[in-house]
Scaffold this motif. Structure first.
Motif, PDB file in Angstrom:
ATOM      1  N   LYS A 178       0.849  -1.198   0.000  1.00 41.84           N
ATOM      2  CA  LYS A 178       0.000   0.000   0.000  1.00 41.84           C
ATOM      3  C   LYS A 178       0.882   1.245   0.000  1.00 41.84           C
ATOM      4  O   LYS A 178       0.390   2.358  -0.064  1.00 41.84           O
ATOM      5  CB  LYS A 178      -0.809   0.001   1.309  1.00 41.84           C
ATOM      6  N   GLU A 194      -1.318  -9.034   2.557  1.00 42.27           N
ATOM      7  CA  GLU A 194      -0.749 -10.358   2.862  1.00 42.27           C
ATOM      8  C   GLU A 194      -1.169 -11.417   1.856  1.00 42.27           C
ATOM      9  O   GLU A 194      -0.525 -12.450   1.730  1.00 42.27           O
ATOM     10  CB  GLU A 194      -1.153 -10.788   4.276  1.00 42.27           C
ATOM     11  N   THR A 237       0.468  -6.317  15.804  1.00 36.37           N
ATOM     12  CA  THR A 237       0.582  -7.432  16.762  1.00 36.37           C
ATOM     13  C   THR A 237       1.275  -8.638  16.126  1.00 36.37           C
ATOM     14  O   THR A 237       1.702  -9.543  16.829  1.00 36.37           O
ATOM     15  CB  THR A 237      -0.814  -7.875  17.213  1.00 36.37           C
ATOM     16  N   GLY A 238       1.320  -8.690  14.806  1.00 38.96           N
ATOM     17  CA  GLY A 238       1.885  -9.853  14.112  1.00 38.96           C
ATOM     18  C   GLY A 238       0.847 -10.938  13.854  1.00 38.96           C
ATOM     19  O   GLY A 238       1.148 -11.971  13.258  1.00 38.96           O
ATOM     20  N   THR A 287      -1.790 -11.000  11.851  1.00 42.65           N
ATOM     21  CA  THR A 287      -2.094 -11.242  10.431  1.00 42.65           C
ATOM     22  C   THR A 287      -1.019 -12.136   9.806  1.00 42.65           C
ATOM     23  O   THR A 287      -1.329 -13.045   9.037  1.00 42.65           O
ATOM     24  CB  THR A 287      -2.194  -9.908   9.665  1.00 42.65           C
TER      25      THR A 287
HETATM   26  C1  PRP Z   1      -3.034  -3.597   8.623  1.00 41.55           C
HETATM   27  C2  PRP Z   1      -1.776  -4.055   7.928  1.00 41.55           C
HETATM   28  C3  PRP Z   1      -1.715  -5.515   8.297  1.00 41.55           C
HETATM   29  C4  PRP Z   1      -2.319  -5.543   9.679  1.00 41.55           C
HETATM   30  C5  PRP Z   1      -1.239  -5.634  10.718  1.00 41.55           C
HETATM   31  O1  PRP Z   1      -4.115  -3.878   7.827  1.00 41.55           O
HETATM   32  O2  PRP Z   1      -1.849  -3.839   6.530  1.00 41.55           O
HETATM   33  O3  PRP Z   1      -2.492  -6.269   7.408  1.00 41.55           O
HETATM   34  O4  PRP Z   1      -3.054  -4.335   9.845  1.00 41.55           O
HETATM   35  O5  PRP Z   1      -1.764  -5.764  12.021  1.00 41.55           O
HETATM   36  P1  PRP Z   1      -1.409  -7.000  12.961  1.00 41.55           P
HETATM   37  O6  PRP Z   1       0.092  -7.167  12.935  1.00 41.55           O
HETATM   38  O7  PRP Z   1      -1.902  -6.562  14.307  1.00 41.55           O
HETATM   39  O8  PRP Z   1      -2.119  -8.206  12.452  1.00 41.55           O
HETATM   40  P2  PRP Z   1      -5.548  -3.224   8.059  1.00 41.55           P
HETATM   41  O9  PRP Z   1      -6.218  -3.871   9.234  1.00 41.55           O
HETATM   42  O10 PRP Z   1      -5.395  -1.752   8.159  1.00 41.55           O
HETATM   43  O11 PRP Z   1      -6.356  -3.648   6.766  1.00 41.55           O
HETATM   44  P3  PRP Z   1      -5.998  -3.674   5.233  1.00 41.55           P
HETATM   45  O12 PRP Z   1      -5.750  -5.106   4.934  1.00 41.55           O
HETATM   46  O13 PRP Z   1      -7.210  -3.148   4.564  1.00 41.55           O
HETATM   47  O14 PRP Z   1      -4.786  -2.837   4.968  1.00 41.55           O
END
Ligand code: PRP
Length: 206
Positions: free
Chosen positions: A116, A142, A159-160, A162
């Motif tokens: 992004k 991802e 938080t890791g 995802t």
């Molecule tokens: C953000 C980022 C990761 C996630 C990381 O996405 O792009 O996908 O958060 O957070 P985590 O480490 O706590 O899991 P977002 O929720 O903003 O959604 P998006 O997929 O639409 O970018």
């Protein structure tokens, strides 16, 4: 109304933490501001008016002066590269920008990098002297390595969770992210006292 300090607030994940910070600073923002569909929320008691913005647009409003100040993540500031003053590290919404891949990734010539943040990614690989093809996506980044669209991604890790849930690994951290208070250059001179007052209030809490 003309004299209210116009504050661009990011809707979504930063708002909740910004709400807490303003509250601690003695500026009780309306909690539901984030959920309501109202885009301009006057708060004359505090001499402010809040503009509820998509986070990525906050530096644009501030550069053009339609907001005097704004709250924005360092990720967006690095990507948008707008002509604004960065006044204060608010130390909220802490996370990091990282290079991510599947655990069995292999180095390839001219790898595809989905993100992004095309400017951040391009600059990072340029500085490393690595040629890559950057593919801009708007969310669910991802997915890209999992479905074969890209070899790596550049994305935010908080938080890791995802990464864990999708079996991806963090290869390298690019920079740490926190939210910043930014100001329009002209507003910073013309409304210096009000902006400085807010900085002082917020600073004691960070
Ligand atoms: C953000 C980022 C990761 C996630 C990381 O996405 O792009 O996908 O958060 O957070 P985590 O480490 O706590 O899991 P977002 O929720 O903003 O959604 P998006 O997929 O639409 O970018």
């Amino acid at each position: 109304m003309g004299d209210l300090l116009k504050v661009a607030m990011p809707k979504g994940r930063i708002y909740k933490q910004a709400f807490k910070l303003f509250h601690q600073a003695g500026i009780p923002l309306p909690e539901e501001a984030d959920e309501s569909r109202k885009l301009i929320i006057p708060f004359p008691e505090a001499g402010m008016e809040f503009i509820m913005a998509k986070p990525v647009d906050v530096p644009t409003y501030v550069e053009y002066g339609v907001a005097d100040i704004g709250i924005v993540g360092k990720d967006v500031l690095m990507e948008e590269n707008r002509d604004v003053y960065e006044l204060l590290d608010l130390a909220i919404a802490r996370c990091r920008m990282s290079v991510i891949a599947l655990p069995d990734w292999k180095p390839v010539i001219n790898p595809r990098v989905a993100t992004k943040y095309p400017n951040v990614a391009s600059q990072y690989f340029r500085e490393k002297g690595q040629q890559v093809e950057v593919i801009k996506l708007n969310g669910s980044i991802e997915l890209a390595p999992m479905i074969g669209l890209a070899d790596r991604i550049v994305d935010m890790v908080e938080t890791g969770q995802t990464l864990r849930e999708n079996g991806l690994v963090e290869m390298e951290e690019i920079f740490q992210i926190t939210s910043r208070l930014i100001a329009n250059r002209v507003s910073y001179r013309m409304k210096h006292a009000e902006i400085q007052r807010l900085c002082d209030l917020l600073q004691v809490t960070v």
